[in-house]
Motif scaffolding. Sequence first.
Motif, PDB file in Angstrom:
ATOM      1  N   VAL A   1     103.669  41.593  70.036  1.00  0.00           N
ATOM      2  CA  VAL A   1     104.812  40.678  70.049  1.00  0.00           C
ATOM      3  C   VAL A   1     105.207  40.483  71.512  1.00  0.00           C
ATOM      4  CG1 VAL A   1     107.189  40.290  69.297  1.00  0.00           C
ATOM      5  CG2 VAL A   1     105.580  41.512  67.794  1.00  0.00           C
ATOM      6  N   SER A   2     104.723  39.398  72.102  1.00  0.00           N
ATOM      7  CA  SER A   2     105.045  39.103  73.499  1.00  0.00           C
ATOM      8  C   SER A   2     106.061  37.974  73.529  1.00  0.00           C
ATOM      9  CB  SER A   2     103.795  38.729  74.289  1.00  0.00           C
ATOM     10  OG  SER A   2     103.145  37.604  73.732  1.00  0.00           O
TER      11      SER A   2
ATOM     12  N   PRO B   1     112.222  36.472  85.304  1.00  0.00           N
ATOM     13  CA  PRO B   1     111.964  37.316  84.132  1.00  0.00           C
ATOM     14  C   PRO B   1     112.258  38.791  84.423  1.00  0.00           C
ATOM     15  CG  PRO B   1     109.895  36.755  85.220  1.00  0.00           C
ATOM     16  CD  PRO B   1     110.977  35.970  85.923  1.00  0.00           C
ATOM     17  N   ILE B   2     112.461  39.547  83.371  1.00  0.00           N
ATOM     18  CA  ILE B   2     112.588  41.001  83.483  1.00  0.00           C
ATOM     19  C   ILE B   2     111.262  41.543  84.038  1.00  0.00           C
ATOM     20  CG2 ILE B   2     112.713  43.141  82.144  1.00  0.00           C
ATOM     21  CD1 ILE B   2     115.371  41.921  82.054  1.00  0.00           C
ATOM     22  N   TYR B   3     111.346  42.407  85.034  1.00  0.00           N
ATOM     23  CA  TYR B   3     110.103  42.892  85.652  1.00  0.00           C
ATOM     24  C   TYR B   3     109.356  43.881  84.767  1.00  0.00           C
ATOM     25  CZ  TYR B   3     111.715  47.600  87.016  1.00  0.00           C
ATOM     26  OH  TYR B   3     112.139  48.911  86.993  1.00  0.00           O
ATOM     27  N   HIS B   4     110.084  44.687  84.006  1.00  0.00           N
ATOM     28  CA  HIS B   4     109.481  45.645  83.075  1.00  0.00           C
ATOM     29  C   HIS B   4     110.241  45.617  81.752  1.00  0.00           C
ATOM     30  CE1 HIS B   4     107.287  48.640  86.017  1.00  0.00           C
ATOM     31  NE2 HIS B   4     106.540  47.607  85.683  1.00  0.00           N
ATOM     32  N   THR B   5     109.516  45.552  80.665  1.00  0.00           N
ATOM     33  CA  THR B   5     110.120  45.510  79.339  1.00  0.00           C
ATOM     34  C   THR B   5     110.994  46.729  79.075  1.00  0.00           C
ATOM     35  OG1 THR B   5     108.054  44.425  78.648  1.00  0.00           O
ATOM     36  CG2 THR B   5     109.602  45.036  76.908  1.00  0.00           C
ATOM     37  N   ASN B   6     110.600  47.884  79.617  1.00  0.00           N
ATOM     38  CA  ASN B   6     111.321  49.106  79.265  1.00  0.00           C
ATOM     39  C   ASN B   6     112.691  49.242  79.919  1.00  0.00           C
ATOM     40  OD1 ASN B   6     110.864  50.080  81.886  1.00  0.00           O
ATOM     41  ND2 ASN B   6     109.512  51.736  81.250  1.00  0.00           N
ATOM     42  N   VAL B   7     113.123  48.267  80.705  1.00  0.00           N
ATOM     43  CA  VAL B   7     114.519  48.291  81.150  1.00  0.00           C
ATOM     44  C   VAL B   7     115.424  47.521  80.184  1.00  0.00           C
ATOM     45  CG1 VAL B   7     114.002  48.613  83.599  1.00  0.00           C
ATOM     46  CG2 VAL B   7     114.269  46.301  82.702  1.00  0.00           C
ATOM     47  N   MET B   8     114.825  46.740  79.291  1.00  0.00           N
ATOM     48  CA  MET B   8     115.624  45.950  78.348  1.00  0.00           C
ATOM     49  C   MET B   8     115.526  46.455  76.917  1.00  0.00           C
ATOM     50  SD  MET B   8     113.404  42.546  77.474  1.00  0.00           S
ATOM     51  CE  MET B   8     114.227  42.475  75.888  1.00  0.00           C
ATOM     52  N   MET B   9     114.546  47.326  76.625  1.00  0.00           N
ATOM     53  CA  MET B   9     114.426  47.806  75.249  1.00  0.00           C
ATOM     54  C   MET B   9     113.721  49.144  75.168  1.00  0.00           C
ATOM     55  SD  MET B   9     111.472  45.329  73.534  1.00  0.00           S
ATOM     56  CE  MET B   9     111.591  46.099  71.916  1.00  0.00           C
ATOM     57  N   ALA B  10     114.024  49.869  74.105  1.00  0.00           N
ATOM     58  CA  ALA B  10     113.395  51.154  73.809  1.00  0.00           C
ATOM     59  C   ALA B  10     113.219  51.253  72.305  1.00  0.00           C
ATOM     60  CB  ALA B  10     114.266  52.304  74.316  1.00  0.00           C
ATOM     61  N   ILE B  11     112.118  51.876  71.890  1.00  0.00           N
ATOM     62  CA  ILE B  11     111.845  52.034  70.462  1.00  0.00           C
ATOM     63  C   ILE B  11     111.658  53.515  70.152  1.00  0.00           C
ATOM     64  CG2 ILE B  11     110.151  51.635  68.627  1.00  0.00           C
ATOM     65  CD1 ILE B  11     109.649  48.879  69.790  1.00  0.00           C
TER      66      ILE B  11
ATOM     67  N   ASP C   1     105.690  50.461  69.334  1.00  0.00           N
ATOM     68  CA  ASP C   1     106.044  50.997  68.020  1.00  0.00           C
ATOM     69  C   ASP C   1     104.755  51.539  67.410  1.00  0.00           C
ATOM     70  OD1 ASP C   1     106.735  51.507  65.399  1.00  0.00           O
ATOM     71  OD2 ASP C   1     107.569  49.522  64.989  1.00  0.00           O
ATOM     72  N   HIS C   2     104.513  52.831  67.633  1.00  0.00           N
ATOM     73  CA  HIS C   2     103.261  53.427  67.166  1.00  0.00           C
ATOM     74  C   HIS C   2     103.199  53.480  65.644  1.00  0.00           C
ATOM     75  CE1 HIS C   2     101.975  54.595  71.178  1.00  0.00           C
ATOM     76  NE2 HIS C   2     103.186  55.066  71.397  1.00  0.00           N
ATOM     77  N   ILE C   3     104.341  53.651  65.006  1.00  0.00           N
ATOM     78  CA  ILE C   3     104.369  53.753  63.549  1.00  0.00           C
ATOM     79  C   ILE C   3     103.834  52.474  62.909  1.00  0.00           C
ATOM     80  CG2 ILE C   3     105.910  53.897  61.544  1.00  0.00           C
ATOM     81  CD1 ILE C   3     107.668  55.784  63.297  1.00  0.00           C
ATOM     82  N   ASN C   4     104.227  51.332  63.457  1.00  0.00           N
ATOM     83  CA  ASN C   4     103.772  50.035  62.934  1.00  0.00           C
ATOM     84  C   ASN C   4     102.636  49.425  63.746  1.00  0.00           C
ATOM     85  OD1 ASN C   4     105.679  49.647  60.673  1.00  0.00           O
ATOM     86  ND2 ASN C   4     107.220  49.712  62.297  1.00  0.00           N
ATOM     87  N   ARG C   5     102.081  50.211  64.678  1.00  0.00           N
ATOM     88  CA  ARG C   5     100.936  49.776  65.493  1.00  0.00           C
ATOM     89  C   ARG C   5     101.211  48.408  66.131  1.00  0.00           C
ATOM     90  NH1 ARG C   5      96.548  52.988  64.060  1.00  0.00           N
ATOM     91  NH2 ARG C   5      94.987  51.453  64.625  1.00  0.00           N
ATOM     92  N   THR C   6     102.409  48.303  66.724  1.00  0.00           N
ATOM     93  CA  THR C   6     102.868  47.047  67.302  1.00  0.00           C
ATOM     94  C   THR C   6     103.307  47.266  68.738  1.00  0.00           C
ATOM     95  OG1 THR C   6     103.632  46.272  65.137  1.00  0.00           O
ATOM     96  CG2 THR C   6     104.527  45.159  67.070  1.00  0.00           C
ATOM     97  N   ILE C   7     102.887  46.364  69.628  1.00  0.00           N
ATOM     98  CA  ILE C   7     103.276  46.424  71.033  1.00  0.00           C
ATOM     99  C   ILE C   7     104.241  45.271  71.324  1.00  0.00           C
ATOM    100  CG2 ILE C   7     102.480  46.313  73.430  1.00  0.00           C
ATOM    101  CD1 ILE C   7      99.756  47.334  72.470  1.00  0.00           C
ATOM    102  N   TYR C   8     105.399  45.599  71.879  1.00  0.00           N
ATOM    103  CA  TYR C   8     106.361  44.598  72.328  1.00  0.00           C
ATOM    104  C   TYR C   8     106.271  44.486  73.843  1.00  0.00           C
ATOM    105  CZ  TYR C   8     108.390  44.891  67.656  1.00  0.00           C
ATOM    106  OH  TYR C   8     108.573  44.841  66.292  1.00  0.00           O
TER     107      TYR C   8
END
Length: 325
Positions: free
Chosen positions: A191-192, A202-212, A159-166
């Motif tokens: 936010v890990s 575990p999910i191998y890559h975050t980007n298969v479970m979420m998108a911002i 989330d570049h707008i809020n300078r936050t990494i999930y």
Amino acid sequence: MLQAQNLSQRHSGVVQNANCVVMVPPKEFKFNAETAQDNEFQNQSALSDEQITQHAMAEFNQMVTKLRQEGVQVVVFDYPLGDVATPDAVFPNNWFSTTTDGAFYTFPMACTNRQYEVRSDELIQQLSFAGRTIARQDSLVEYQKQHAYLESTGVMVIDHINRTIYAALSQRCDREVLEDYAQRIGYERVVSFQTALPSGQPIYHTNVMMAIGESFCVICDEVIPEYERRFVLKSLAKDKQVISISLEQMNRFCGNILQLETVNGDKVIAMSRSAYESFSPAQRTQLSSHGKLLPFNVETIESIGGGSVRCMLGEVFLPARSHTL
């Protein structure tokens, strides 16, 4: 209110969406047994290697053509064949990232045959030819010696707008390397969290479970333990429309989507055809309010490779000298 907020963010130089992407042709694409050890989204195919390549190249080419027609700059990064095959080269977002201040980062990859995908000098040259300015290079690849990995925007949804990494922690997402990268780019919040599939893995890559996107988020929150889930959802809901997807929808790559901008500033949302068809009509309506939906048929690539449209797109945030397509 969100529109006014997004307008002020553009004026202040904050950019959530890239208007340029790197795509790598799948000329060596096939089932990767090494990555399949922790990627449950991969499937074996009855097709011959020649048929797989033929199908994958057709899917790739139509995706490049359509994105360019919509006004997204696409840099096709071809490469010479080496001694070691790189079957997952079609997923370039796992080994590099760029920032709006002209930085180019490279990342430590967990799987040995994927480490051969990293061709920084060649890609930087290609991006320069495409009218992008690279001011400096930085690398976290040295962490590979410690068997610590961070597969770029595969494991980090930002989330570049809020300078936050999930980030969902896994073998491919080491907390120490994650914190190091966040510090290097000056992002205050990480936010890990843990995840678990029905198998317990575990999910191998975050980007298969979420998108911002700029003002929305798609997330399969049921794979996050309840004690962490509430915190993640609360953080996202502060200024995003949260669209929750089921485990079944995640398996159809509904989480593996990417909001982009055209060179004219219009919003588009790239996704696979299987993801598009798996979203409910109500969810498609919600997403359409954030940009034109662009579904692509990448069934060969996503079935065999275990990654979909978002994985095929390496975002380029580097300053542009021109708008050459």
